[in-house]
Design a protein around this motif. Sequence first.
Motif, PDB file in Angstrom:
ATOM      1  N   VAL A 131      51.780  44.589  33.886  1.00 37.39           N
ATOM      2  CA  VAL A 131      50.842  43.838  34.724  1.00 37.39           C
ATOM      3  C   VAL A 131      50.632  44.542  36.065  1.00 37.39           C
ATOM      4  CG1 VAL A 131      50.513  41.694  36.002  1.00 37.39           C
ATOM      5  CG2 VAL A 131      51.355  41.632  33.655  1.00 37.39           C
ATOM      6  N   LEU A 132      51.719  44.990  36.681  1.00 40.09           N
ATOM      7  CA  LEU A 132      51.606  45.515  38.040  1.00 40.09           C
ATOM      8  C   LEU A 132      51.020  46.924  38.106  1.00 40.09           C
ATOM      9  CD1 LEU A 132      54.811  44.163  39.823  1.00 40.09           C
ATOM     10  CD2 LEU A 132      52.583  43.122  39.531  1.00 40.09           C
ATOM     11  N   PHE A 146      36.681  41.991  43.598  1.00 40.55           N
ATOM     12  CA  PHE A 146      37.652  40.901  43.426  1.00 40.55           C
ATOM     13  C   PHE A 146      37.930  40.199  44.754  1.00 40.55           C
ATOM     14  CE2 PHE A 146      39.609  43.023  39.465  1.00 40.55           C
ATOM     15  CZ  PHE A 146      38.765  42.294  38.652  1.00 40.55           C
ATOM     16  N   MET A 149      35.014  38.090  45.877  1.00 41.37           N
ATOM     17  CA  MET A 149      34.871  36.835  45.146  1.00 41.37           C
ATOM     18  C   MET A 149      35.986  35.855  45.496  1.00 41.37           C
ATOM     19  SD  MET A 149      32.214  36.824  43.643  1.00 41.37           S
ATOM     20  CE  MET A 149      30.919  38.020  43.459  1.00 41.37           C
ATOM     21  N   LEU A 150      37.185  36.372  45.633  1.00 41.88           N
ATOM     22  CA  LEU A 150      38.339  35.522  45.936  1.00 41.88           C
ATOM     23  C   LEU A 150      38.175  34.868  47.310  1.00 41.88           C
ATOM     24  CD1 LEU A 150      40.852  35.159  44.171  1.00 41.88           C
ATOM     25  CD2 LEU A 150      42.049  36.709  45.703  1.00 41.88           C
ATOM     26  N   PHE A 157      38.317  31.296  45.492  1.00 47.12           N
ATOM     27  CA  PHE A 157      39.565  30.592  45.223  1.00 47.12           C
ATOM     28  C   PHE A 157      40.307  30.232  46.512  1.00 47.12           C
ATOM     29  CE2 PHE A 157      43.953  30.238  43.904  1.00 47.12           C
ATOM     30  CZ  PHE A 157      43.856  29.577  42.688  1.00 47.12           C
ATOM     31  N   TRP A 189      48.134  45.188  46.775  1.00 45.78           N
ATOM     32  CA  TRP A 189      47.748  44.644  45.464  1.00 45.78           C
ATOM     33  C   TRP A 189      47.452  45.771  44.484  1.00 45.78           C
ATOM     34  CZ3 TRP A 189      43.405  44.636  42.251  1.00 45.78           C
ATOM     35  CH2 TRP A 189      43.381  43.635  41.268  1.00 45.78           C
TER      36      TRP A 189
ATOM     37  N   VAL B  27      48.817  39.148  41.084  1.00 44.69           N
ATOM     38  CA  VAL B  27      48.028  40.313  40.688  1.00 44.69           C
ATOM     39  C   VAL B  27      46.939  39.911  39.695  1.00 44.69           C
ATOM     40  CG1 VAL B  27      48.147  42.462  39.365  1.00 44.69           C
ATOM     41  CG2 VAL B  27      49.739  42.073  41.223  1.00 44.69           C
ATOM     42  N   LEU B  28      47.268  38.983  38.804  1.00 48.34           N
ATOM     43  CA  LEU B  28      46.295  38.592  37.776  1.00 48.34           C
ATOM     44  C   LEU B  28      45.272  37.573  38.269  1.00 48.34           C
ATOM     45  CD1 LEU B  28      48.546  38.420  34.611  1.00 48.34           C
ATOM     46  CD2 LEU B  28      46.898  40.175  35.233  1.00 48.34           C
ATOM     47  N   LEU B  29      45.636  36.839  39.327  1.00 50.61           N
ATOM     48  CA  LEU B  29      44.780  35.752  39.798  1.00 50.61           C
ATOM     49  C   LEU B  29      43.332  36.167  40.084  1.00 50.61           C
ATOM     50  CD1 LEU B  29      45.126  32.676  40.605  1.00 50.61           C
ATOM     51  CD2 LEU B  29      45.115  33.532  42.955  1.00 50.61           C
ATOM     52  N   PRO B  30      43.116  37.235  40.881  1.00 46.02           N
ATOM     53  CA  PRO B  30      41.721  37.600  41.168  1.00 46.02           C
ATOM     54  C   PRO B  30      40.933  37.906  39.894  1.00 46.02           C
ATOM     55  CG  PRO B  30      43.223  38.840  42.562  1.00 46.02           C
ATOM     56  CD  PRO B  30      44.075  38.126  41.552  1.00 46.02           C
ATOM     57  N   LEU B  31      41.591  38.589  38.964  1.00 47.21           N
ATOM     58  CA  LEU B  31      40.937  38.944  37.706  1.00 47.21           C
ATOM     59  C   LEU B  31      40.518  37.692  36.946  1.00 47.21           C
ATOM     60  CD1 LEU B  31      40.275  41.380  35.914  1.00 47.21           C
ATOM     61  CD2 LEU B  31      42.504  41.113  34.861  1.00 47.21           C
ATOM     62  N   HIS B  33      40.133  34.663  38.113  1.00 49.93           N
ATOM     63  CA  HIS B  33      39.145  33.904  38.866  1.00 49.93           C
ATOM     64  C   HIS B  33      37.734  34.452  38.614  1.00 49.93           C
ATOM     65  CE1 HIS B  33      37.430  31.549  42.088  1.00 49.93           C
ATOM     66  NE2 HIS B  33      37.021  32.624  42.715  1.00 49.93           N
ATOM     67  N   VAL B  34      37.615  35.762  38.641  1.00 48.19           N
ATOM     68  CA  VAL B  34      36.295  36.368  38.472  1.00 48.19           C
ATOM     69  C   VAL B  34      35.822  36.233  37.014  1.00 48.19           C
ATOM     70  CG1 VAL B  34      34.961  38.501  38.671  1.00 48.19           C
ATOM     71  CG2 VAL B  34      36.610  37.908  40.430  1.00 48.19           C
ATOM     72  N   ILE B  52      40.550  29.206  37.673  1.00 50.50           N
ATOM     73  CA  ILE B  52      40.875  30.300  36.767  1.00 50.50           C
ATOM     74  C   ILE B  52      40.468  29.973  35.339  1.00 50.50           C
ATOM     75  CG2 ILE B  52      42.752  31.229  38.152  1.00 50.50           C
ATOM     76  CD1 ILE B  52      44.659  29.763  36.198  1.00 50.50           C
ATOM     77  N   ILE B 265      32.985  42.367  36.090  1.00 52.15           N
ATOM     78  CA  ILE B 265      33.769  42.358  34.847  1.00 52.15           C
ATOM     79  C   ILE B 265      33.276  43.442  33.889  1.00 52.15           C
ATOM     80  CG2 ILE B 265      34.399  40.973  32.824  1.00 52.15           C
ATOM     81  CD1 ILE B 265      35.788  40.211  35.480  1.00 52.15           C
TER      82      ILE B 265
END
Lengths: 319, 293
Positions: A131-132, A146, A149-150, A157, A189, B27-31, B33-34, B52, B265
């Motif tokens: 993941v990282l 990203f 948008m965030l 969000f 990030w 780390v996965l959250l922005p992905l 969300h979009v 999400i 995306i």
Amino acid sequence: MDTRHVAAATPKSTSGAKLARTAKFVFRNRALYIMLLPGMLYFLVFKYFPLLGSVIAFQDYNIFKGFWNSEWVGFKWFEQFLSYPNLNRLLTNTLIISFYQIVFTFPAPILLAVLLNELRSMRFKRVVQTVLYLPHFLSWTIVFGFAYMLLSVQTGFVNQAIQALGGEPVSFLQKAEYFRTIIISSGIWKEMGWSAIIFLAAIAGISPSLYEAARIDGAGRFKQFVHITLPGMLPAIMILLLLKIGHILDLGFEQIYLFLNPLTLSTGDVLDTYAYRVGILGGKYSLTTAIGLFKSVIGFLLLVAANRASKATTGEGLY
Amino acid sequence: MKIRSSFGERCFDVANVAILTLTCILVLLPLMHVVAGSLSATNALIHSQVTIWPVGFNFDNYVLVFRNGTFWQAFGITFIVVALGTLLNMLLTVFTGYPLSKPYLKGRKPFMVFVIFTMIFQAPMIPSYLLVKELGMINSIWALIIPGALSAFNLILCITFFRSLPEELFEAARVDGMSEYRIVWQITLPLSMPIMVTLTLFYAVAHWNNYYSALLYITDAHLRPLQLYLYMLLAQFDTSDSRAHMGSLNTWDVSPQGLQMATIIVATVPILLIYPFVQKHFIKGAMLGSLKE
């Protein structure tokens, strides 16, 4: 073929036997040298010419007169740059962001590597790594997308969370006071996971017998970390820190340029983005080349100084 | 291995797993969300209902992206640059790497210094720009390919791999009367598939992600690659291009955010698709690189 004649003739025309042997070798292996030619030519033209081209910092470069015929003006551009009214802002922004990078961005992967190393489940470790490492492969444009948008006021969000907690939405990307925080966090990030690889490799290089000996002596995991893992990582940490110090004025143009907008210039405009605007868009080639050269010289001096300091204190150095 | 751990150590283990799990989520959250936003209904999106998970699942945003001529134009440029650029990269890397992997090559060391020097002293921005300009490549697709035709870092990875191949094999081929070019093509390459895959992906990802070259060398909007197109779409709402999108909003009932999210995306998916296959190769590469430094 021409090269064949030249190479064959060389041994006769020189007296040195060594030179003759070399020429014979080159001739016999000419295929290897011919293969080498395009690549070397590439480096010469696209890497060495621009380095030499830095002399236009001392010229009044004129695109029509070119590199050879432009007038020499000595340190005129350096003087102009150093007396530029906004220089203070540029240097301050550059140094503050760089300082934050050293304090926050640099230790993040070290900490991550240590935490990963302490994990007991190898499967969980692999999942976390997978993941990282991912964001490293995404472009800065996508990372900017990203973040955009965030942090969006309308749909983002973060502002949803703020509103849920009863706050007012904030347009983060348009506010100068948030610029550096956003740069630092998006940098962490994107690269934290990937940068941890080098430190994980350093930890993997530590001999297991050291840990065994420590366990026999009754050291717990914390003591093992302080006395074995940390010293084992030190060479890698110092080398990367020194390299970062050498690039103290290079902050990653690609990232900062994307996030920058007219409203955040006051905290986010750095030497590189200024050089791009005034140089490429404004056509002041000599002035901005002088800025680039200034950056390199400062970086080099800092690197030498930091290397000396590091050798005196930790015994680690680049050379 | 069973080691008695103290209470403190067990607490640390729990906290450690928690911290790393949280990091992964961040780390996965922005992905997520979009992705969710791009698949949501416009109404839900502009009323801040999407976190999400898509609300009012639909593909309208993607339909709009794929109906857009400018998008396809940018995609086409990127596609050509990735294909042609990577091909040129690999040819140059293999043919430069092969001779430099021969320990007996006379002048090997100076050549290597010549290469490594370029990694330490990087070509400055303005003189590089002027060089490309002098070569007449401004506003040409070649400006996105030629200046990055060879990477010193990847070249060194390639040399390191070639050096691990047994020299006896090449010797035998030479005795059989094979030319060096055929040796590269018929012996070295088939034996080097792992590193060839790694380097191809390294170069292809770099080309796909590159917006810097286009920012410097391309001013013509028709030649913008995907990354630059995406940036323009995000940053400049007042260009004629995004006004065209706005114009079609009423008919399609989508928000600019939805369209932007879908474009992000679309630009991300190719990387996500190859990521599982390349991860281990890339890591090998990164390790090799760190050893070289």
